[in-house]
Design a protein around this motif. Sequence first.
Motif, short mmCIF file in Angstrom:
data_model
loop_
_atom_site.label_atom_id
_atom_site.label_comp_id
_atom_site.label_asym_id
_atom_site.label_seq_id
_atom_site.Cartn_x
_atom_site.Cartn_y
_atom_site.Cartn_z
N LEU A 111 0.83 -1.13 0.08
CA LEU A 111 0.05 -0.06 0.08
C LEU A 111 0.87 1.27 0.13
CD1 LEU A 111 -2.64 -0.86 2.82
CD2 LEU A 111 -2.41 -1.65 0.12
N ALA A 112 0.40 2.45 -0.31
CA ALA A 112 1.10 3.69 -0.18
C ALA A 112 0.92 4.40 0.94
CB ALA A 112 0.69 4.43 -1.47
N ALA B 169 -4.12 12.21 1.38
CA ALA B 169 -4.42 10.89 1.63
C ALA B 169 -6.08 10.82 1.50
CB ALA B 169 -3.75 10.59 2.83
N ALA B 170 -6.54 9.49 1.82
CA ALA B 170 -7.76 9.19 1.93
C ALA B 170 -8.09 8.63 3.20
CB ALA B 170 -8.12 7.98 0.89
N TRP B 171 -6.99 7.93 4.12
CA TRP B 171 -7.02 7.37 5.34
C TRP B 171 -6.10 7.82 6.32
CZ3 TRP B 171 -11.07 4.03 5.90
CH2 TRP B 171 -11.86 3.56 4.64
N VAL B 172 -6.21 8.22 7.50
CA VAL B 172 -5.36 8.50 8.47
C VAL B 172 -5.36 7.47 9.52
CG1 VAL B 172 -4.56 10.12 10.06
CG2 VAL B 172 -5.49 11.01 7.84
N VAL B 173 -4.23 7.02 9.89
CA VAL B 173 -4.03 6.17 11.15
C VAL B 173 -3.09 6.85 12.22
CG1 VAL B 173 -2.69 4.05 12.08
CG2 VAL B 173 -3.87 4.04 9.74
N ILE B 174 -3.58 6.98 13.25
CA ILE B 174 -2.90 7.64 14.43
C ILE B 174 -2.07 6.81 15.28
CG2 ILE B 174 -3.30 9.25 16.18
CD1 ILE B 174 -5.86 10.26 14.85
N ALA B 175 -0.96 6.83 15.08
CA ALA B 175 -0.02 6.08 15.70
C ALA B 175 0.78 6.67 16.95
CB ALA B 175 1.12 5.36 14.58
N ARG C 230 -9.65 -2.05 2.11
CA ARG C 230 -10.19 -0.72 1.87
C ARG C 230 -9.50 -0.05 0.67
NH1 ARG C 230 -11.74 -2.65 6.26
NH2 ARG C 230 -13.66 -2.06 7.02
N VAL C 231 -8.37 0.10 0.72
CA VAL C 231 -7.50 0.82 0.01
C VAL C 231 -6.93 0.17 -1.21
CG1 VAL C 231 -5.49 2.09 -0.36
CG2 VAL C 231 -6.72 2.17 1.79
#
Length: 418
Positions: free
Chosen positions: A349-350, A371-377, A412-413
């Motif tokens: 994935l990108a 981006a289309a999605w954000v992950v909070i890490a 999803r991506v």
Amino acid sequence: MQEQYRRPRGTQDVLPEASERLEALRRLTRGVTARYGYGEIQTPVFEQTAVFVDGVGEGTDIVQHERYTFTDAGGVSLTLRPEGTAAVARAYVEHNMATWPQPVRLYYWQPMFRRERPQAGRFRQHTQYGIELVGSEHFSADAEVIAVGVRILAEVGKAPQVLVNSMGDEVCRPRYREALVSYYTDHFEALCEDCQARLRINPLRLLDCKRDVGLKAGAPDIADYWCEACRAHFDGVTALLGAMDVRWTRDSGLVRGLDYYHRTVFEIQDPALGAQSTLIGGGRYDGLANRVGAAGRTPGVGFGAGAERLLLTLPPEYGQNRRPRVFVARVGDGQDAFLCAEQIRRAGLAADVDVMGRSLKAQMKDAARRAAWVVIAGGREWAEGRAPVRDLASGSTEEVALGDLVGYLAERVGADRP
Ligand SMILES: [Zn+2]
Ligand SMILES: [Zn+2]
């Protein structure tokens, strides 16, 4: 900006978006030609000057006015490749491809260099793609090459049309050349300056002139001079085009400016483009390999086409990678985000991660741009084995177990795996 630090006149920098488009077209042309059995050849960017002077011919614009020739420190005259065919013919001879199973089918995608007069859409360095089918004299080879060009244009959404003609052979062309010279000699005073010179060097090029179109209408038609073999060849090619439902017309004025063409010459056009409608040009060149050292008769047929020229006619969205990206936002020192992004990329994935040292708020703003999605890490949930994943389109957030994160995103991506 200081003049000496500008790019050379007539060249361009290919920026990322344009590069994506070029790459998409490269993949498409390579894919289509591979289906027809063509393998890629890459020749050097420069050749010994004789390859082009002898291969392309002295009387051509390419050789007379447009080549980039230099002498290297060893005193060897070298020329930047101005067109594909002569170099491929040189490689065919040099690698003894006549001993390979015949015919040899070759595809190329390479930069070409010509010092052309600067005008819109003409570049002194541009990308050409093309194919060469070497080793067959049969008319079906010509039809196959035309079919490949038609297929490429069809697959980028065009409704291509083929203009085709025959320039005759060593039997009938001299007679036609004589008739042409005699006709134009009678009208010498009316010819433009270029054509007055062409009359001596390359009289067939007179039919190419954009200024003397009135005279061209009354010029002798080569079809009246074709020998029986040339007529049968032309009929064979066009019958196969008809059988494939390819739209074709004979254009009596169609001649190619390069000396090595023989019998079939063609252009593939997109009529929707109006005046500048030609996208692919090619033909048969039975004597070419002999000009660059082949001993036996080496027939060939091929086409060449400008990649940037075709891209100019395609919609802006062509070749743009619309695959959604994931942004991994960093909370805390950033190690978790950095590693998480890396794992997402390993899955195909990108993913982007902040390398500006921005605050979480500024990262979210940046994420919205790319981006289309954000992950909070790295936050509280992360420590508990979960990550908030936000869908930027809907604004909704879901908490996903860290072990399922990559699978969740992939679903999803959509992964970009080979
Ligand atoms: Zn003219
Ligand atoms: Zn003939």
